[in-house]
Design a protein around this motif. Structure first.
Motif, PDB file in Angstrom:
ATOM      1  N   VAL A 252      -6.392  -0.452  -3.364  1.00  0.00           N
ATOM      2  CA  VAL A 252      -5.982   0.941  -3.143  1.00  0.00           C
ATOM      3  C   VAL A 252      -6.685   1.861  -4.131  1.00  0.00           C
ATOM      4  CG1 VAL A 252      -4.030   2.542  -2.984  1.00  0.00           C
ATOM      5  CG2 VAL A 252      -3.750   0.164  -2.242  1.00  0.00           C
TER       6      VAL A 252
ATOM      7  N   ILE B 286     -11.782   8.618  -1.770  1.00  0.00           N
ATOM      8  CA  ILE B 286     -11.205   9.842  -1.210  1.00  0.00           C
ATOM      9  C   ILE B 286     -11.384  11.001  -2.193  1.00  0.00           C
ATOM     10  CG2 ILE B 286      -9.022  10.969  -0.577  1.00  0.00           C
ATOM     11  CD1 ILE B 286      -8.123   8.258   0.589  1.00  0.00           C
TER      12      ILE B 286
ATOM     13  N   THR C 110       0.807  -1.215   0.000  1.00  0.00           N
ATOM     14  CA  THR C 110       0.000   0.000   0.000  1.00  0.00           C
ATOM     15  C   THR C 110       0.839   1.263   0.000  1.00  0.00           C
ATOM     16  OG1 THR C 110      -1.736  -1.209   1.172  1.00  0.00           O
ATOM     17  CG2 THR C 110      -1.880   1.175   1.221  1.00  0.00           C
TER      18      THR C 110
ATOM     19  N   TYR D 160      -2.114   5.223  -7.278  1.00  0.00           N
ATOM     20  CA  TYR D 160      -2.103   6.691  -7.135  1.00  0.00           C
ATOM     21  C   TYR D 160      -1.907   7.376  -8.483  1.00  0.00           C
ATOM     22  CZ  TYR D 160      -0.471  11.262  -5.333  1.00  0.00           C
ATOM     23  OH  TYR D 160      -0.301  12.602  -5.078  1.00  0.00           O
TER      24      TYR D 160
ATOM     25  N   TRP E 125      -2.607   8.925   4.380  1.00  0.00           N
ATOM     26  CA  TRP E 125      -3.963   8.368   4.354  1.00  0.00           C
ATOM     27  C   TRP E 125      -4.065   7.080   5.173  1.00  0.00           C
ATOM     28  CZ3 TRP E 125      -3.751   9.596  -1.484  1.00  0.00           C
ATOM     29  CH2 TRP E 125      -4.272  10.873  -1.721  1.00  0.00           C
TER      30      TRP E 125
ATOM     31  N   LYS F  56      -7.878   6.456   6.349  1.00  0.00           N
ATOM     32  CA  LYS F  56      -8.666   6.621   5.123  1.00  0.00           C
ATOM     33  C   LYS F  56      -8.355   5.533   4.096  1.00  0.00           C
ATOM     34  CE  LYS F  56      -9.146  11.638   5.556  1.00  0.00           C
ATOM     35  NZ  LYS F  56      -8.770  12.952   4.980  1.00  0.00           N
ATOM     36  N   VAL F  57      -7.170   4.962   4.173  1.00  0.00           N
ATOM     37  CA  VAL F  57      -6.799   3.831   3.326  1.00  0.00           C
ATOM     38  C   VAL F  57      -6.462   2.660   4.230  1.00  0.00           C
ATOM     39  CG1 VAL F  57      -5.106   2.919   1.693  1.00  0.00           C
ATOM     40  CG2 VAL F  57      -5.989   5.229   1.386  1.00  0.00           C
TER      41      VAL F  57
ATOM     42  N   GLY G  34       0.799   0.689  -4.323  1.00  0.00           N
ATOM     43  CA  GLY G  34       0.080   1.896  -3.946  1.00  0.00           C
ATOM     44  C   GLY G  34       0.361   3.042  -4.898  1.00  0.00           C
TER      45      GLY G  34
ATOM     46  N   GLN H 120     -10.155   2.762  -2.880  1.00  0.00           N
ATOM     47  CA  GLN H 120     -10.152   3.663  -1.722  1.00  0.00           C
ATOM     48  C   GLN H 120      -9.714   5.077  -2.105  1.00  0.00           C
ATOM     49  OE1 GLN H 120      -8.994   1.637   2.215  1.00  0.00           O
ATOM     50  NE2 GLN H 120      -7.999   0.338   0.679  1.00  0.00           N
ATOM     51  N   LEU H 121      -8.748   5.194  -3.003  1.00  0.00           N
ATOM     52  CA  LEU H 121      -8.317   6.517  -3.449  1.00  0.00           C
ATOM     53  C   LEU H 121      -9.422   7.199  -4.257  1.00  0.00           C
ATOM     54  CD1 LEU H 121      -4.564   6.085  -4.494  1.00  0.00           C
ATOM     55  CD2 LEU H 121      -5.551   6.600  -2.259  1.00  0.00           C
TER      56      LEU H 121
ATOM     57  N   LEU I 179       0.206   8.525   0.457  1.00  0.00           N
ATOM     58  CA  LEU I 179      -0.301   7.203   0.845  1.00  0.00           C
ATOM     59  C   LEU I 179      -0.084   6.940   2.325  1.00  0.00           C
ATOM     60  CD1 LEU I 179       1.023   5.286  -2.283  1.00  0.00           C
ATOM     61  CD2 LEU I 179      -1.402   5.557  -1.690  1.00  0.00           C
TER      62      LEU I 179
END
Length: 332
Positions: free
Chosen positions: A161, A168, A125, A134, A293, A298-299, A130, A164-165, A290
């Motif tokens: 990931v 966000i 992550t 991203y 978060w 949050k992640v 990750g 989840q991103l 990362l």
């Protein structure tokens, strides 16, 4: 003198990898001496197994080479003032228990790495997977708040990931995975819609039900038939980030794909393949975001940890079969 153990590629994979394709070797490492090029001795603590190893092994390796891969390693001995004994680094030295280095191929874990976080996250992550999520979302998909993002292999190291991103970033997220346990995990992560693509009667109908208006962004880790169906449900001006094609890595005979030009033309889609190394100059930016978060909750992350260096091939094969939730890691 230290004796390292290393897994080598005994035979190029034909179809699905087998344990007999690997060989465990012992390698005597030279002692470190002042003035020599090699000034660091390291021991691997965690090693990564990743889908890319399957196609890259054919492209970049000869039979008898040490298997490619990344590890979190501890510095055991140092004659390099930039690296202190006991420090942890991320290296790209393949499947080995110990190795020597001049330091140029090593990246120190961030100085603010919290003690509460496992250092293995630097392989997942808060590492290459990750960063793939991203930059794939930010730079290739260029997602915007309010859009709908589709991701397949969504319970894997990258896909989990990505979802989840995207949340966000204010998007609706639809994730697909290959087991009911993985679907439950995606819902726990906050995906808006998730389903088991192996058990739905029709993938086309399941995608349409999850987002009747279609998809703005598609983060593709699978390729093959899945991608050929999903492309028809993209919205006009949709963006597709082609990250992986795990459905095809183990084929002995190449799949005959559909023709994608018609939906591409009429919907004016943009499809772009990418490798995360394109953004190496922004690596620190991505890792910082990362890590922040993750620390804020949050992640979230999940690691599938296999104990024992001797089990590297088994962990690799299991990952290719989709047995892992989150990142597949081997603890030495």
């Amino acid at each position: 003198m230290v004796t390292a153990k290393a897994w080598v590629l005994k035979k190029h994979f034909e179809g699905f990898p087998k344990t007999s394709d690997f060989d465990l070797k012992k390698i005597e490492l030279p002692d470190l001496k002042d003035g020599r090029k090699w000034k660091l001795l390291l021991e691997s603590v965690f090693l990564s197994v990743d889908p890319y190893m399957r196609p890259y092994s054919r492209r970049d390796m000869k039979e008898g080479d040490i298997m490619i891969g990344t590890q979190v390693a501890r510095i055991v001995e140092s004659k390099n003032p930039a690296f202190t004994v006991g420090a942890f680094v991320v290296g790209r030295s393949g499947w080995r228990t110990h190795f020597i280095s001049d330091g140029k191929d090593l990246e120190l874990l961030p100085s603010n790495w919290p003690e509460s976080l496992p250092k293995s996250l630097a392989l997942g992550t808060v590492g290459m997977p990750g960063l793939t999520a991203y930059f794939g979302l930010m730079e290739v998909c260029k997602m915007k708040p309010g859009e709908t993002v589709l991701v397949n292999a969504a319970a894997g190291a990258v896909g989990s990931v990505v979802g989840q991103l995207a949340k966000i970033g204010g998007c609706k997220v639809v994730g697909c995975a290959g087991s009911d346990d993985k679907v439950a995990y995606l819902k726990k992560l906050g995906f808006d819609e998730a389903f088991n693509y192996k058990t739905v009667p029709s993938l086309d109908e399941a995608l349409r039900k999850a987002s009747p208006d279609g998809y703005d962004c598609f983060f593709d880790n699978v390729g093959g038939e899945f991608a050929s169906i999903a492309i028809n449900q993209m919205k006009k001006y949709g963006r597709i980030a082609v990250c992986g094609a795990i459905s095809q890595y183990n084929d002995s005979v190449p799949q005959k794909g559909p023709y994608i030009q018609i939906p591409m033309i009429f919907k004016e889609l943009r499809i772009e393949g990418f490798l995360v190394f394109r953004w190496n100059n922004r690596r620190e930016e991505g890792l910082k975001a990362l890590l922040k978060w993750v620390m804020e909750g949050k992640v979230k992350y999940h690691e599938q940890v296999t104990e024992g260096f001797e089990n590297m091939p088994m962990a690799f094969i299991g990952m290719l079969k989709g047995e892992n939730i989150g990142k597949a890691i081997v603890k030495v």
